[in-house]
Design a protein around this motif. Structure first.
Motif, PDB file in Angstrom:
ATOM      1  N   GLU A  65      38.505  74.457  27.863  1.00 26.66           N
ATOM      2  CA  GLU A  65      38.356  75.140  28.949  1.00 26.66           C
ATOM      3  C   GLU A  65      38.411  76.491  29.014  1.00 26.66           C
ATOM      4  OE1 GLU A  65      37.136  74.534  32.659  1.00 26.66           O
ATOM      5  OE2 GLU A  65      37.699  72.723  31.686  1.00 26.66           O
TER       6      GLU A  65
ATOM      7  N   SER B  97      44.609  62.850  36.657  1.00 30.10           N
ATOM      8  CA  SER B  97      44.005  63.538  37.780  1.00 30.10           C
ATOM      9  C   SER B  97      44.386  64.942  37.852  1.00 30.10           C
ATOM     10  CB  SER B  97      43.934  62.798  38.812  1.00 30.10           C
ATOM     11  OG  SER B  97      45.340  62.606  39.127  1.00 30.10           O
ATOM     12  N   ALA B  98      45.642  65.039  37.870  1.00 22.21           N
ATOM     13  CA  ALA B  98      46.185  66.648  38.145  1.00 22.21           C
ATOM     14  C   ALA B  98      46.047  67.494  37.153  1.00 22.21           C
ATOM     15  CB  ALA B  98      47.748  66.327  38.450  1.00 22.21           C
TER      16      ALA B  98
ATOM     17  N   ARG C  22      43.378  67.563  34.854  1.00 19.30           N
ATOM     18  CA  ARG C  22      42.222  68.286  34.896  1.00 19.30           C
ATOM     19  C   ARG C  22      42.117  69.515  35.801  1.00 19.30           C
ATOM     20  NH1 ARG C  22      40.090  62.810  36.073  1.00 19.30           N
ATOM     21  NH2 ARG C  22      39.454  61.885  34.045  1.00 19.30           N
ATOM     22  N   ASP C  23      42.531  69.461  36.992  1.00 19.80           N
ATOM     23  CA  ASP C  23      42.505  70.396  37.882  1.00 19.80           C
ATOM     24  C   ASP C  23      43.625  71.602  37.383  1.00 19.80           C
ATOM     25  OD1 ASP C  23      41.123  69.080  39.618  1.00 19.80           O
ATOM     26  OD2 ASP C  23      42.623  68.375  41.064  1.00 19.80           O
TER      27      ASP C  23
ATOM     28  N   LYS D  48      41.704  73.708  34.407  1.00 20.60           N
ATOM     29  CA  LYS D  48      40.819  74.415  34.941  1.00 20.60           C
ATOM     30  C   LYS D  48      41.266  75.893  35.907  1.00 20.60           C
ATOM     31  CE  LYS D  48      37.094  71.035  35.760  1.00 20.60           C
ATOM     32  NZ  LYS D  48      36.204  71.768  34.754  1.00 20.60           N
ATOM     33  N   GLU D  49      42.417  75.482  36.552  1.00 25.01           N
ATOM     34  CA  GLU D  49      43.191  76.626  37.231  1.00 25.01           C
ATOM     35  C   GLU D  49      43.647  77.736  36.191  1.00 25.01           C
ATOM     36  OE1 GLU D  49      43.564  78.985  40.216  1.00 25.01           O
ATOM     37  OE2 GLU D  49      42.806  76.871  40.349  1.00 25.01           O
TER      38      GLU D  49
ATOM     39  N   ARG E 132      40.773  79.484  34.473  1.00 27.38           N
ATOM     40  CA  ARG E 132      40.344  80.516  35.539  1.00 27.38           C
ATOM     41  C   ARG E 132      41.019  81.746  35.766  1.00 27.38           C
ATOM     42  NH1 ARG E 132      40.208  77.459  39.672  1.00 27.38           N
ATOM     43  NH2 ARG E 132      37.973  76.729  39.290  1.00 27.38           N
TER      44      ARG E 132
END
Length: 572
Positions: A208, A278-279, A281-282, A285-286, A289
């Motif tokens: 990522e 689910s958490a 993945r977010d 990405k954060e 970023r």
């Protein structure tokens, strides 16, 4: 802070009480825009220095005694003191540009350390505004040098070297391709526990981060180091490394950026999150970023690290790359006196490396600054200046359709060409390509705002200002306009006072309107007089200048009404 040396004289034995009184003036001023932590930072270092304990002022003692860090604090891995010192220097710069302009003593925190310096104001000072523009010394530009002194020194060294070897570099044969980009190696993260689960998490985070970093086209991101016997690849200058630790339901990533030239850690951070699919993945990405924004954006850690590069006998690659650095350094305060040298440097870089998309994109932005601020170095008509900017964007886009400086330049040129919808559509599409590019986020936010979509654009500008360590001169002026059109004139005036661009006529124009509506009649008339003395041609065409920038007729009339109140004559 270089410019105040013209206004202040060094004096090693200034009375301690006078320095303490100056400190009190700063801390008590509303124009000293600093956090409580930065207030404590400044108070601590000043008192230590005045008490003869300057040798104790180190990153470690500041972290422990001011920030409350534990005895195990390591300044090599935790950059908190360096970061806060940068914020504090900027707050002091802004203070001395606003209410501290006539203060008797200057207090600074010189780069390279944390021991404060004290100087007394010399008797000879610049005349206050309004004053003819030609009467202002054009060789001194404080905010730019004070914000990035080592970077600007490096850039000027390069420019001097270019002048010295003009026949060799400027007019030598063009190079195919583009200059060497900064190379960043993303290593596999360590797995101290040796578990399969940690390995999976580490692999996902690395992928990522590589993906997010690769959106910045002026970096070359590497996933593996070149072999020692492979001479075809240049070794990376920067390495991202780290480690993953797992608990039962969460993970923690420790990540750092290493400058391979010095072996030093120049940035470090820790991130954590849940392991639920689910958490997770977010979370990854954060994290990616955040890493990419901190390291790769304009004015980010990698950009700042190039301040320290030795540019003596600089190769062509570095000379061309330094032209892009000089552009962003100029953009910190939009100084018109520096624009010609920056533009010329970019022209020569594009001539030397005709496939260098970033040089063409930034050159177009420089041409757009000439156009929108009314500067024609060679007598070129405004229409021809705009077409020149559009030509440069076409060249950049043809070379690299995903290049963000090229897209930013095209969006700006389309807007000023009256193609508002096309400009905004391009901005929306481009931001999806790289939402981590805060420089583009700010420009797109500004285009949305001045097109009349204030509620959409202004939050983007505010977010960009928070995320971009450069915080160029545009941010505060844009936010001042946002507050003005929201009817909050006091807040608009507060933002405007933070704008470090005393040479830019548009900021004086904004100032005249905002100060008048805020009830500061004297300041509004002062700005109006400055414009009439220094920019008579602009004053003759105020309706055209405002209409060129604000797309909605009602916004134009509102702003012109404020200018009339400020004493400027505008035909109906």
């Amino acid at each position: 802070m270089n410019k105040p040396e013209s206004f202040f004289t060094a004096e090693p034995a200034l009375p301690a009480e006078s320095c303490r009184a100056q400190l009190a003036l700063i801390l008590g001023s509303a124009d000293f825009d600093a956090t409580g932590r930065e207030h404590r930072f400044l108070s601590y270092v000043v008192e230590e220095a005045l008490s003869g304990r300057g040798d104790r002022i180190k990153a470690y003692t500041i972290a422990v005694e001011v920030f409350g860090r534990g005895q195990s604090f390591d300044p090599q891995t935790d950059p908190i003191v360096r970061i806060e010192a940068g914020h504090l220097r900027r707050a002091l710069e802004r203070y001395y540009l606003t209410s501290g302009q006539r203060d008797p003593i200057l207090i600074t925190i010189p780069k390279g350390g944390y021991v404060p310096a004290f100087a007394r104001r010399a008797e000879t000072q610049l005349a206050p505004l309004p004053a003819p523009l030609v009467a202002q010394p054009v060789t001194e530009h404080p905010p730019l040098w004070r914000t990035r002194p080592r970077l600007l020194t490096a850039v000027l060294m390069v420019l001097l070297a270019i002048v010295a070897s003009v026949s060799v570099w400027w007019w030598g044969p063009a190079q195919h391709g583009e200059p060497e980009k900064p190379r960043v190696l993303v290593q596999a993260f360590d797995n101290p526990g040796g578990t399969q689960a940690a390995g999976v998490v580490a692999s996902g985070l690395k992928e990522e981060i590589v993906e997010q970093l690769s959106k910045f086209r002026d970096l070359l991101v590497m996933e593996s180091a070149p072999k020692p016997d492979d001479d075809s690849l240049t070794p990376p200058r920067f390495v991202i490394a780290g480690s993953i630790t797992l608990s039962d339901e969460a993970f923690q990533l420790r990540v750092r950026l290493i400058n391979r030239g010095s072996g030093s850690v120049i940035w470090a951070n820790s991130y954590d999150g849940p392991l639920k699919v689910s958490a997770f993945r977010d979370a990854q990405k954060e994290i990616a970023r955040s890493v990419s924004q901190n390291l790769a954006q304009v004015y980010g850690v990698i950009f700042q690290a190039d301040e320290d590069l030795n540019v003596s006998n600089a190769p062509d690659d570095w000379v061309a790359y330094s032209c892009t650095l000089s552009f962003y350094a100029y953009r910190l305060e939009m100084d018109p006196e520096r624009r010609p040298a920056v533009r010329t440097c970019l022209e020569k870089a594009a001539d030397r490396f005709p496939n260098y998309a970033t040089a063409w994109g930034l050159l177009s932005l420089a041409y757009m600054d000439d156009y929108r601020f009314g500067f024609s170095p060679d007598g070129t008509s405004p229409a021809s200046m705009l077409e020149r900017a559009l030509d440069a964007t076409r060249r950049a886009a043809a070379l690299d359709p995903l290049n963000m400086p090229a897209r930013q330049a095209k969006m700006l040129a389309l807007y000023f060409d009256g193609q508002i919808d096309a400009a905004l559509q391009l901005g929306e599409e481009s931001l999806k390509l790289n939402p981590n590019d805060t420089e583009f986020l700010s420009e797109y936010g500004e285009r949305l705002a001045v097109s009349g979509k204030w509620k959409e654009g202004c939050p983007m500008i505010a977010a960009s200002r928070q995320l971009n360590p450069g915080a160029s001169a545009n941010y505060e002026a844009d936010l001042a306009l946002c507050s003005y059109f929201d009817g909050d004139y006091a807040q608009a005036a507060t933002w405007l006072k933070k704008t470090p661009s005393p040479m830019n006529p548009i900021y004086h124009l904004i100032g005249a309107a905002i100060y008048r509506e805020a009830g500061n009649v004297a300041e509004a008339h002062r700005e109006s007089e400055w414009l009439q003395q220094n920019q008579p041609e602009l004053v003759k065409n105020l309706r055209g200048q405002v209409s060129m920038r604000l797309a909605r007729p009602q916004d134009v009339e509102t702003f012109l009404g404020s200018l009339r109140k400020a004493g400027l004559v505008i035909p109906d």
